[in-house]
Design a protein around this motif. Structure first.
Motif, short mmCIF file in Angstrom:
data_model
loop_
_atom_site.label_atom_id
_atom_site.label_comp_id
_atom_site.label_asym_id
_atom_site.label_seq_id
_atom_site.Cartn_x
_atom_site.Cartn_y
_atom_site.Cartn_z
N ILE A 59 11.29 4.72 -6.98
CA ILE A 59 10.47 4.55 -5.78
C ILE A 59 10.82 3.19 -5.19
N LEU A 60 11.44 3.20 -4.03
CA LEU A 60 11.85 1.96 -3.37
C LEU A 60 11.15 1.85 -2.02
N VAL A 61 10.33 0.81 -1.86
CA VAL A 61 9.68 0.51 -0.58
C VAL A 61 9.85 -0.98 -0.35
N ASN A 62 10.70 -1.36 0.62
CA ASN A 62 10.99 -2.77 0.87
C ASN A 62 11.20 -3.03 2.35
N PHE A 63 10.79 -4.24 2.76
CA PHE A 63 11.08 -4.69 4.11
C PHE A 63 12.58 -4.99 4.16
N GLU A 64 13.32 -4.16 4.88
CA GLU A 64 14.77 -4.19 4.77
C GLU A 64 15.43 -5.15 5.75
N ARG A 65 15.02 -5.09 7.03
CA ARG A 65 15.75 -5.92 7.99
C ARG A 65 14.97 -6.03 9.30
N SER A 83 0.83 -1.21 0.00
CA SER A 83 0.00 0.00 0.00
C SER A 83 0.86 1.26 0.00
N LEU A 84 1.96 1.22 0.74
CA LEU A 84 2.85 2.38 0.79
C LEU A 84 3.48 2.64 -0.58
N ARG A 85 3.85 1.56 -1.29
CA ARG A 85 4.40 1.73 -2.63
C ARG A 85 3.35 2.32 -3.57
N THR A 86 2.10 1.90 -3.40
CA THR A 86 1.01 2.43 -4.24
C THR A 86 0.78 3.92 -3.96
N GLU A 123 1.18 6.84 -6.91
CA GLU A 123 0.02 7.62 -7.34
C GLU A 123 0.11 9.08 -6.91
N HIS A 124 1.12 9.43 -6.15
CA HIS A 124 1.24 10.82 -5.69
C HIS A 124 1.73 11.70 -6.85
N PRO A 125 1.05 12.82 -7.16
CA PRO A 125 1.43 13.64 -8.32
C PRO A 125 2.76 14.36 -8.16
N GLU A 170 5.40 16.40 4.04
CA GLU A 170 4.37 16.39 5.07
C GLU A 170 3.15 15.59 4.62
N ASP A 171 2.75 15.79 3.36
CA ASP A 171 1.58 15.07 2.84
C ASP A 171 1.83 13.56 2.82
N VAL A 172 3.00 13.14 2.42
CA VAL A 172 3.33 11.71 2.41
C VAL A 172 3.33 11.15 3.83
N ASN A 173 3.86 11.90 4.78
CA ASN A 173 3.89 11.44 6.17
C ASN A 173 2.48 11.23 6.73
N PHE A 174 1.56 12.16 6.41
CA PHE A 174 0.18 12.00 6.87
C PHE A 174 -0.48 10.77 6.24
N LYS A 175 -0.18 10.52 4.98
CA LYS A 175 -0.75 9.34 4.31
C LYS A 175 -0.21 8.06 4.94
N ILE A 176 1.06 8.08 5.33
CA ILE A 176 1.64 6.90 5.99
C ILE A 176 0.97 6.67 7.35
N MET A 177 0.75 7.74 8.12
CA MET A 177 0.08 7.60 9.41
C MET A 177 -1.33 7.03 9.24
N ALA A 178 -2.05 7.51 8.23
CA ALA A 178 -3.41 7.00 7.99
C ALA A 178 -3.37 5.53 7.61
N LEU A 179 -2.37 5.13 6.82
CA LEU A 179 -2.25 3.73 6.42
C LEU A 179 -1.97 2.83 7.62
N LEU A 180 -1.08 3.26 8.51
CA LEU A 180 -0.75 2.46 9.69
C LEU A 180 -1.96 2.31 10.60
N GLU A 181 -2.73 3.38 10.76
CA GLU A 181 -3.96 3.29 11.58
C GLU A 181 -4.96 2.33 10.95
N GLU A 182 -5.08 2.36 9.64
CA GLU A 182 -6.03 1.48 8.94
C GLU A 182 -5.65 0.01 9.09
#
Length: 367
Positions: free
Chosen positions: A297-303, A281-284, A288-290, A330-342
């Motif tokens: 774009i790299l989003v991976n479970f690292e360690r 979801s984070l990669r998506t 999709e962010h304009p 800031e906008d990306v950080n808020f989207k990440i917080m919303a994703l974690l809560e969901e």
């Protein structure tokens, strides 16, 4: 002392030997020169300004402004020249007065050239505003200051020749003094060559945000000797061009994009399914962010970290503007917080688990 005595005798001969008519005529000429200067300032200059204000060009306005004071001085010089001829000065005094008048004439000419430099600089600056390239702004400032420096040096040498006819011989005869002067001028020469290097290499333009080992900020002015940088604290730092041209310069304004790189640390209570969904979801969200650059774009479970499961988040923003960059972050950080809560995922906090083993102590038997 003998020289001063001779000069005093000469002036006494002028005052007592010259007729009152000649002295009165000389004073009248000086008063007439002052009167003409006043008329020029109050009448002719006013009429010229009214005329130039009716034209569309500002060149004539700037020209009148630049030449007003030198022409006023010219009236005084002409008055002194005519008055000295009327007095019929003795040869010794006449030579001295002649040199003074010649020096004033040369000073007026070079002063006019110096002020005219500002007129042409203003014209070229207006034309430079019509272009998007900032190099011409930097070049105009550099050439303007260089021209003024040349005018001052040539003016000083020319006026010195009035008093020292063999100026070349005087300069050659300085000997050790000339050597000391050359050594003292080394820094000036280094700064001059540093200015030329900056102009040729063009590592930055006016308005660029740069970082060097000495300073970080926005280039405000590139001069003949130094470069002025305005820091984020709004302080102006002046750096000699000899130093600026030899330092490693990072021009952040030349970036095509800005990087955001961090680790998202989530709790060990997170399940594998939750972690997979979070990464996907984070990669998506980033794709999709304009305002996120789509190339990297790299989003991976690292360690497996000491206290958390670490997810690498690495991407770039399209903008390089600092304020806009912070807004995207800031906008990306808020989207990440919303994703974690969901997903019901908690951010890991630094913690330490302490395990205490309860062992029964053996009590020795008494005999």
């Amino acid at each position: 002392m003998d020289f001063l005595f001779d000069v005093q005798k000469q002036w006494e001969s002028i005052i007592y030997g010259a007729s009152l008519k000649r002295i009165g005529a000389a004073l009248l000429i000086l008063l007439l020169a002052l009167l003409l200067r006043k008329i020029f300032s109050k009448v002719i200059i006013v009429l010229l300004r009214k005329f130039t204000q009716k034209t569309k060009s500002t060149f004539d306005d700037s020209t009148v402004e630049a030449l007003e004071k030198p022409v006023q001085l010219a009236f005084i010089i002409i008055g002194l020249q005519i008055a000295s001829q009327v007095l019929l000065l003795p040869p010794e005094i006449g030579v001295f007065v002649h040199r003074v008048i010649r020096s004033l004439v040369l000073y007026t000419l070079f002063w006019s050239a110096y002020r005219a430099t500002d007129v042409f600089t203003a014209i070229f600056e207006k034309r430079a505003l019509l272009t998007n390239d900032k190099f011409d702004d930097m070049l105009i400032s550099f050439l303007s200051k260089g021209a003024k420096a040349v005018i001052i040096i040539l003016g000083a040498i020319t006026i010195a020749q009035v008093w020292f006819t063999e100026i070349a011989g005087v300069l050659t005869g300085l000997g050790l003094g000339g050597l000391a002067f050359a050594l003292a001028a080394q820094d000036t020469a280094k700064n001059l060559f540093g200015s030329v290097t900056i102009m040729l290499d063009r590592p930055f333009n006016i308005g660029d945000w740069v970082q060097t080992p000495s300073v970080e900020g926005t280039i405000e002015e590139i001069g003949f000797r130094s470069t002025k940088v305005r820091t984020s604290a709004q302080a102006v730092v002046t750096i000699p061009n000899s130093v600026m041209s030899n330092e490693a310069i990072t021009n952040w304004s030349k970036m095509g994009k800005r990087r955001i790189n961090f680790q998202l640390k989530v709790s060990y209570q997170t399940t594998a399914e939750q972690l997979q969904e979070c990464v996907k979801s984070l990669r998506t969200i980033l794709e999709e962010h304009p305002e996120v650059h789509p190339e990297t774009i790299l989003v991976n479970f690292e360690r497996f970290g000491d206290n958390s499961l670490d997810i690498l988040v690495y991407f770039f923003t399209n903008t390089t503007n600092w304020q806009k960059f912070l807004e995207v972050q800031e906008d990306v950080n808020f989207k990440i917080m919303a994703l974690l809560e969901e997903l019901g995922i908690f951010v890991a906090l630094p913690s330490r688990s302490v395990y205490i083993e309860n062992a029964k102590a053996e009590v020795p038997k008494e005999a």
